[in-house]
Motif scaffolding. Structure first.
Motif, PDB file in Angstrom:
ATOM      1  N   GLY A  92       0.814  -1.216   0.000  1.00  0.00           N
ATOM      2  CA  GLY A  92       0.000   0.000   0.000  1.00  0.00           C
ATOM      3  C   GLY A  92       0.844   1.260   0.000  1.00  0.00           C
ATOM      4  N   LEU A  93       1.882   1.297   0.825  1.00  0.00           N
ATOM      5  CA  LEU A  93       2.725   2.492   0.892  1.00  0.00           C
ATOM      6  C   LEU A  93       3.442   2.743  -0.424  1.00  0.00           C
ATOM      7  CD1 LEU A  93       4.319   2.211   4.468  1.00  0.00           C
ATOM      8  CD2 LEU A  93       2.328   3.551   3.759  1.00  0.00           C
ATOM      9  N   ALA A  94       3.831   1.674  -1.124  1.00  0.00           N
ATOM     10  CA  ALA A  94       4.524   1.836  -2.406  1.00  0.00           C
ATOM     11  C   ALA A  94       3.637   2.521  -3.447  1.00  0.00           C
ATOM     12  CB  ALA A  94       4.992   0.477  -2.924  1.00  0.00           C
ATOM     13  N   ALA A  95       2.325   2.443  -3.256  1.00  0.00           N
ATOM     14  CA  ALA A  95       1.392   3.058  -4.210  1.00  0.00           C
ATOM     15  C   ALA A  95       1.164   4.542  -3.944  1.00  0.00           C
ATOM     16  CB  ALA A  95       0.051   2.325  -4.166  1.00  0.00           C
ATOM     17  N   ALA A 130      -6.238   4.345  -5.964  1.00  0.00           N
ATOM     18  CA  ALA A 130      -5.170   3.438  -6.394  1.00  0.00           C
ATOM     19  C   ALA A 130      -4.478   2.811  -5.185  1.00  0.00           C
ATOM     20  CB  ALA A 130      -4.160   4.175  -7.266  1.00  0.00           C
ATOM     21  N   VAL A 131      -4.352   3.571  -4.114  1.00  0.00           N
ATOM     22  CA  VAL A 131      -3.757   3.034  -2.893  1.00  0.00           C
ATOM     23  C   VAL A 131      -4.684   1.977  -2.291  1.00  0.00           C
ATOM     24  CG1 VAL A 131      -2.794   3.593  -0.643  1.00  0.00           C
ATOM     25  CG2 VAL A 131      -2.601   5.241  -2.515  1.00  0.00           C
ATOM     26  N   TYR A 132      -5.973   2.277  -2.264  1.00  0.00           N
ATOM     27  CA  TYR A 132      -6.942   1.295  -1.767  1.00  0.00           C
ATOM     28  C   TYR A 132      -6.826  -0.018  -2.547  1.00  0.00           C
ATOM     29  CZ  TYR A 132     -11.374  -1.104  -0.990  1.00  0.00           C
ATOM     30  OH  TYR A 132     -12.321  -2.050  -0.700  1.00  0.00           O
ATOM     31  N   HIS A 133      -6.781   0.075  -3.858  1.00  0.00           N
ATOM     32  CA  HIS A 133      -6.729  -1.144  -4.671  1.00  0.00           C
ATOM     33  C   HIS A 133      -5.396  -1.884  -4.483  1.00  0.00           C
ATOM     34  CE1 HIS A 133     -10.571  -0.681  -6.590  1.00  0.00           C
ATOM     35  NE2 HIS A 133     -10.289   0.577  -6.922  1.00  0.00           N
ATOM     36  N   ALA A 134      -4.324  -1.153  -4.177  1.00  0.00           N
ATOM     37  CA  ALA A 134      -3.058  -1.811  -3.858  1.00  0.00           C
ATOM     38  C   ALA A 134      -3.188  -2.613  -2.563  1.00  0.00           C
ATOM     39  CB  ALA A 134      -1.940  -0.775  -3.741  1.00  0.00           C
ATOM     40  N   ARG A 191     -12.515  -5.484   4.175  1.00  0.00           N
ATOM     41  CA  ARG A 191     -13.886  -5.114   4.512  1.00  0.00           C
ATOM     42  C   ARG A 191     -14.121  -5.050   6.011  1.00  0.00           C
ATOM     43  NH1 ARG A 191     -14.468  -8.557   0.090  1.00  0.00           N
ATOM     44  NH2 ARG A 191     -14.918 -10.364   1.417  1.00  0.00           N
ATOM     45  N   GLU A 192     -13.153  -5.501   6.794  1.00  0.00           N
ATOM     46  CA  GLU A 192     -13.320  -5.528   8.249  1.00  0.00           C
ATOM     47  C   GLU A 192     -12.958  -4.208   8.902  1.00  0.00           C
ATOM     48  OE1 GLU A 192     -10.909  -8.808   9.396  1.00  0.00           O
ATOM     49  OE2 GLU A 192     -12.217 -10.303   8.455  1.00  0.00           O
ATOM     50  N   HIS A 193     -12.202  -3.376   8.185  1.00  0.00           N
ATOM     51  CA  HIS A 193     -11.814  -2.072   8.735  1.00  0.00           C
ATOM     52  C   HIS A 193     -11.293  -1.202   7.600  1.00  0.00           C
ATOM     53  CE1 HIS A 193      -9.316   0.811  11.195  1.00  0.00           C
ATOM     54  NE2 HIS A 193     -10.437   0.766  11.886  1.00  0.00           N
ATOM     55  N   HIS A 194     -11.536   0.121   7.691  1.00  0.00           N
ATOM     56  CA  HIS A 194     -10.990   0.993   6.657  1.00  0.00           C
ATOM     57  C   HIS A 194      -9.470   1.013   6.738  1.00  0.00           C
ATOM     58  CE1 HIS A 194      -9.701   4.409   9.151  1.00  0.00           C
ATOM     59  NE2 HIS A 194     -10.809   4.277   9.856  1.00  0.00           N
ATOM     60  N   GLN A 195      -8.835   1.425   5.658  1.00  0.00           N
ATOM     61  CA  GLN A 195      -7.380   1.366   5.558  1.00  0.00           C
ATOM     62  C   GLN A 195      -6.701   2.693   5.900  1.00  0.00           C
ATOM     63  OE1 GLN A 195      -6.084  -1.845   4.981  1.00  0.00           O
ATOM     64  NE2 GLN A 195      -8.280  -2.051   5.390  1.00  0.00           N
ATOM     65  N   GLY A 196      -7.481   3.703   6.315  1.00  0.00           N
ATOM     66  CA  GLY A 196      -6.914   5.018   6.553  1.00  0.00           C
ATOM     67  C   GLY A 196      -6.897   5.831   5.272  1.00  0.00           C
TER      68      GLY A 196
END
Length: 386
Positions: A273-276, A285-289, A304-309
């Motif tokens: 995620g950070l690389a995106a 695009a970060v979400y999809h990574a 789906r259990e928690h948002h990713q920030g």
């Protein structure tokens, strides 16, 4: 020149630049005023001032009204002198009403707008505001360009953020190194809040979970349960309006209590995620990574259990990353992502600069591993009997 005088001059210049930007939008829209009610926008436009008294509210004890002619602090006689003396740099006038006559503020706003549109971060009731002015328009939401501009932090904001991040990480490390397995979650959260307040940082959110509750809840508000063999502590820490967000874990039973396989898998998810996070990409695009990384780790349901920030700054989350979040990423934005499995989570606050992501909440004294060239926090192994 003393450091305090230099800081005051920097704040005054920062305010002037921001007011010029707001007035350019007023002119382009042929609008009369921009009304900023929230503690987040108040902090932004005043270069770090606070309108908060009740710390959990979105709107504080003062507003900022920006017109082509002035930038005016709208408040009552209870707060005006304290704000003038302790919170605000030069560049503002004041409209002060008795606390018993709040209608005077609305009259002042409508007169200042002179029948033209009013933009606001938190638009008031259109019927009431519009009827007062006789224009029937009410208040309208801020243009998206203003919201985007707030998320791109300037040089002085970045310096304030760096200091906040460093001191927040110190408070976290200090607290968890003191923690003991017989502490309750209340005690852990209280010690964390005290460590933040002692550094002049507001503990906007402090979550704490011990061994039993840790795998059960993503947002464990503290209870009176003892911690037991392991614990998690989470901060959303605010100063000058900016938020430093981070999560750390402590184990009191050595490696037997640390879920190493889960931790390694989650570090790989986070690294993807950070690389995106790159200028010009979208937040989606970060979400999809992250989504792809969870699938690769055979944890397809975790996203789906928690948002990713997402993007942070003057709110703990300015925008949360989602599958269709089109917001474009820019240098100067700050990010706090929090990928997680049940009972395992990782979170820091990063600033996107010319050399990539800078970890604002990094503590060099905390145990860490090198993950694709980036130092990432591990669990602290503490001695239960010490």
């Amino acid at each position: 020149m003393s450091a305090s005088m230099s800081t005051a001059m920097q704040r005054t210049q920062e305010v002037a630049d921001k007011l010029a930007f707001l007035r350019a939008h007023l002119a382009a829209a042929s609008a009369g005023a921009i009304r900023l009610r929230g503690v987040d926008w108040f902090a932004w436009v005043t270069a770090g001032g606070s309108s908060a008294v009740l710390q959990t509210t979105d709107s504080g004890v003062a507003e900022v009204l920006v017109t082509p002619e002035e930038a005016c602090i709208l408040t009552d006689a209870i707060e005006a002198e304290r704000l003038r003396a302790e919170e605000l740099p030069d560049g503002f006038t004041f409209h002060v009403e008795p606390w018993t006559e709040p209608e005077l503020r609305e009259r002042y706003v409508q007169n200042a707008a002179a029948g033209r549109r009013i933009f606001s971060d938190r638009p008031g009731n259109g019927a009431t505001a519009g009827a007062t002015a006789g224009n029937g328009m009410g208040e309208q939401p801020l243009p998206n360009a203003l919201r985007q501009r707030r998320m791109v932090l300037g040089p002085d904001e970045r310096e304030r953020y760096r200091l906040l991040g460093r001191e927040t990480a110190e408070a976290m490390s200090e607290t968890l190194r003191r923690a003991r397995p017989d502490w309750t979650e209340y005690q852990l959260a209280g010690a964390g809040a005290e460590a933040l307040w002692r550094r002049g940082i507001h503990p906007a959110l402090v979550l704490a979970a011990g061994e039993r509750r840790l795998p059960a809840w993503r947002h464990p508000t503290p209870t009176g349960e003892p911690l037991g063999a392991r614990a998690m502590l989470v901060f959303c820490a605010r100063r000058h309006g900016l938020y430093a967000n981070l999560t750390r874990f402590v184990s009191f039973a050595g490696l037997n209590s640390v879920p190493l396989d889960e931790q390694r898998a989650l570090l790989e998810v986070e690294a993807t995620g950070l690389a995106a996070v790159q200028p010009g990409k979208s937040l989606s695009a970060v979400y999809h990574a992250f989504d792809a990384a969870y699938r690769h780790a055979d944890r397809e349901g975790a996203i789906r259990e928690h948002h990713q920030g997402g993007i942070t700054g003057y709110q703990a989350r300015e925008i949360v990353a989602g599958p269709s979040t089109a917001t474009q990423l820019e240098e100067g934005m700050a990010f706090a992502f929090n990928p997680s499995f049940a009972g395992v989570k990782i979170e820091d606050t990063f600033l996107l600069g010319p050399d990539g992501l800078e970890n604002l909440t990094f503590d060099p004294g905390w145990p860490a591993a090198d993950v694709h060239g980036r130092k990432r926090p591990l669990w602290l192994e503490a001695q239960a009997s010490s």
